[in-house]
Design a protein around this motif. Structure first.
Motif, mmCIF file in Angstrom:
data_model
loop_
_atom_site.group_PDB
_atom_site.id
_atom_site.type_symbol
_atom_site.label_atom_id
_atom_site.label_comp_id
_atom_site.label_asym_id
_atom_site.label_seq_id
_atom_site.Cartn_x
_atom_site.Cartn_y
_atom_site.Cartn_z
ATOM 1 N N ASP A 89 0.835 -1.207 0.000
ATOM 2 C CA ASP A 89 0.000 0.000 0.000
ATOM 3 C C ASP A 89 0.868 1.256 0.000
ATOM 4 O O ASP A 89 0.534 2.257 -0.642
ATOM 5 C CB ASP A 89 -0.924 0.011 1.219
ATOM 6 C CG ASP A 89 -2.113 -0.928 1.068
ATOM 7 O OD1 ASP A 89 -2.401 -1.340 -0.069
ATOM 8 O OD2 ASP A 89 -2.748 -1.244 2.089
ATOM 9 N N ARG A 90 1.979 1.192 0.725
ATOM 10 C CA ARG A 90 2.892 2.335 0.761
ATOM 11 C C ARG A 90 3.534 2.550 -0.616
ATOM 12 O O ARG A 90 3.723 3.693 -1.042
ATOM 13 C CB ARG A 90 3.976 2.096 1.797
ATOM 14 C CG ARG A 90 3.481 2.126 3.235
ATOM 15 C CD ARG A 90 3.995 3.352 3.984
ATOM 16 N NE ARG A 90 5.437 3.279 4.163
ATOM 17 C CZ ARG A 90 6.239 4.354 4.102
ATOM 18 N NH1 ARG A 90 5.757 5.541 3.845
ATOM 19 N NH2 ARG A 90 7.536 4.213 4.289
ATOM 20 N N ILE A 91 3.849 1.462 -1.304
ATOM 21 C CA ILE A 91 4.397 1.605 -2.656
ATOM 22 C C ILE A 91 3.353 2.201 -3.588
ATOM 23 O O ILE A 91 3.652 3.098 -4.389
ATOM 24 C CB ILE A 91 4.892 0.239 -3.180
ATOM 25 C CG1 ILE A 91 6.173 -0.166 -2.467
ATOM 26 C CG2 ILE A 91 5.120 0.292 -4.689
ATOM 27 C CD1 ILE A 91 6.769 -1.469 -2.968
ATOM 28 N N LEU A 92 2.112 1.718 -3.485
ATOM 29 C CA LEU A 92 1.047 2.253 -4.329
ATOM 30 C C LEU A 92 0.822 3.736 -4.058
ATOM 31 O O LEU A 92 0.421 4.487 -4.953
ATOM 32 C CB LEU A 92 -0.248 1.473 -4.092
ATOM 33 C CG LEU A 92 -0.290 0.065 -4.686
ATOM 34 C CD1 LEU A 92 -1.494 -0.705 -4.158
ATOM 35 C CD2 LEU A 92 -0.324 0.110 -6.198
ATOM 36 N N ALA A 93 1.090 4.170 -2.835
ATOM 37 C CA ALA A 93 0.959 5.582 -2.478
ATOM 38 C C ALA A 93 2.216 6.373 -2.815
ATOM 39 O O ALA A 93 2.315 7.553 -2.473
ATOM 40 C CB ALA A 93 0.647 5.711 -0.990
ATOM 41 N N LYS A 94 3.197 5.707 -3.465
ATOM 42 C CA LYS A 94 4.452 6.333 -3.894
ATOM 43 C C LYS A 94 5.247 6.885 -2.723
ATOM 44 O O LYS A 94 5.780 7.999 -2.755
ATOM 45 C CB LYS A 94 4.193 7.432 -4.935
ATOM 46 C CG LYS A 94 3.531 6.928 -6.204
ATOM 47 C CD LYS A 94 3.380 8.031 -7.236
ATOM 48 C CE LYS A 94 2.740 7.498 -8.501
ATOM 49 N NZ LYS A 94 2.560 8.535 -9.540
ATOM 50 N N ALA A 95 5.350 6.078 -1.693
ATOM 51 C CA ALA A 95 6.176 6.462 -0.555
ATOM 52 C C ALA A 95 7.623 6.636 -1.019
ATOM 53 O O ALA A 95 8.134 5.798 -1.775
ATOM 54 C CB ALA A 95 6.090 5.397 0.529
ATOM 55 N N PRO A 96 8.305 7.698 -0.598
ATOM 56 C CA PRO A 96 9.668 7.958 -1.081
ATOM 57 C C PRO A 96 10.670 6.901 -0.638
ATOM 58 O O PRO A 96 11.680 6.683 -1.304
ATOM 59 C CB PRO A 96 10.006 9.321 -0.471
ATOM 60 C CG PRO A 96 9.088 9.446 0.713
ATOM 61 C CD PRO A 96 7.832 8.736 0.322
#
Length: 293
Positions: free
Chosen positions: A81-88
Motif C-alpha cells: 500500500d505504501r508503494i502504491l501511495a508512492k512512498a519515497p
C-alpha cells in the motif's frame, strides 16, 4: 482462529485491485478458452490448498494458512500500500515484508508446484529409470506433501537476487490496464520465448509483478538495465549479503502497446487464469496470442 476451506494462492486483497466498478473481475480461462465475470473471493482458490493432513499429532494442519492470514499477507499488504501511495522510501521491516511475500507468492502457485513435480520426475528418470517410468505411468504417485517440501527447499533462493535488483513502479496510460494472472510473480527474459521461463540468475531476466490495474512493479538486474554489453542469458554474480537501503523509483508511464506486450507475457506464463477489470483488456491479450500463433 478459524481457517476457511477455500484457500487463495493469490490473495483476495490483491485481486481486489483489479476489479471493475461493480467489484467484479473479468476472467479468461486459457485451458477452456472461456470468459466469465466473478468476485475476487471466488477466484484463484483451491480447496484446502495449504492444509497438511500428514503433520504430527498436536500440530495444526492449517498452520500455514493461519500464519499467512495473520502475519505474512497483512504485513505485505501494508508495505505494498505504501508503494502504491508512492512512498519515497520504505523501512527495513517493510522491505523485508515485501521480499518475503514476493518470494513466497512466486513459489506457492500451482504452476510452480507442477514445474517442481516435473523436475522430480525427470531426475527420477535419470537416477532410477524404473521408478521414473512408474511415476510417468501413474503406478507411483508424487504425494501432495512434495509441494510443501519444494516450498521449503526453494524459500530463500530468490530474495537475495530480488534485493540486488533495481525496483521500479511503472504506470500505464489512461486507455489501457495491466492484468493479473494466477502466477503473478513472473520472470521474463528476451532469450526465452514464453511459455519457457528464464531463471533469476540470468542478466536479462526481469521480474514483473502487477500491483494494480494501473501499476506494475518491475525488477531488473543492474548489469542489464544500465546498458552494459552483456548477453541476456549471461549468468550474474551470486548475490552476497549487504546492507543496501531498500528503495523504489517511480515516474515512468508506459504506452498501450508496451502494456499489451507485457500482458501477453503475463498470460503466456500464467498457469490457467488471467483477470482484469474489463473484458476488453483480456481481449487484447488473447488477440495478440492468436496473432503470434
Amino acid at each position: 482462529m478459524s481457517s476457511p476451506k477455500s484457500h487463495h494462492f493469490v490473495p483476495k486483497w490483491h485481486l481486489e485491485r483489479f476489479v471493475d466498478s461493480d467489484g467484479f473481475l473479468h476472467i479468461y480461462d486459457k485451458a477452456q478458452g472461456l470468459w466469465r465475470r466473478q468476485k475476487p473471493n471466488k477466484v484463484m482458490t483451491v480447496n484446502r490448498y495449504y492444509r497438511q493432513e500428514w503433520v504430527p499429532e498436536g500440530v495444526d494442519p492449517d498452520i500455514l494458512e493461519k500464519i499467512m492470514g495473520s502475519r505474512l499477507e497483512p504485513d505485505a499488504k501494508n508495505a505494498l500500500d505504501r508503494i502504491l501511495a508512492k512512498a519515497p522510501d520504505l523501512t527495513a521491516e517493510e522491505g523485508a515484508a515485501i521480499l518475503i511475500f514476493l518470494e513466497f507468492q512466486r513459489i506457492r502457485v500451482p504452476r510452480q508446484a507442477m514445474a517442481a513435480k516435473e523436475l522430480l520426475k525427470n531426475a527420477t528418470l535419470i537416477h532410477s529409470p524404473a521408478l521414473g517410468k512408474a511415476v510417468i505411468d501413474g503406478k507411483v504417485t508424487i504425494n501432495d506433501s512434495f509441494r510443501f517440501d519444494f516450498m521449503r527447499m526453494a524459500f530463500g533462493k530468490f530474495h537475495p537476487y530480488f534485493l540486488r535488483m533495481h525496483w521500479e513502479v511503472v504506470e500505464c496510460e489512461e486507455d489501457c490496464a495491466f492484468i493479473i494472472s494466477d502466477s503473478p510473480v513472473t520472470f521474463y527474459n528476451v532469450d526465452f520465448i514464453p511459455p519457457a521461463e528464464a531463471g533469476i540468475a540470468l542478466a536479462g531476466t526481469t521480474v514483473f509483478y502487477p500491483l494494480s490495474s494501473k501499476q506494475l512493479l518491475v525488477l531488473r538486474h543492474p548489469e542489464y538495465m544500465e546498458g552494459m554489453d552483456i548477453n541476456p542469458s549471461s549468468k550474474i554474480p551470486e548475490p552476497v549479503a549487504d546492507d543496501r537501503k531498500f528503495g523504489v523509483t517511480f515516474g515512468a508511464i508506459w504506452e498501450a502497446e508496451r502494456v499489451n506486450k507485457i500482458n501477453w507475457v503475463l498470460m503466456e506464463l500464467a498457469d490457467r487464469y488471467i483477470a482484469a477489470f474489463s473484458k476488453r483488456v483480456l481481449d487484447n491479450c488473447v488477440g495478440r496470442e492468436l496473432a503470434v500463433r
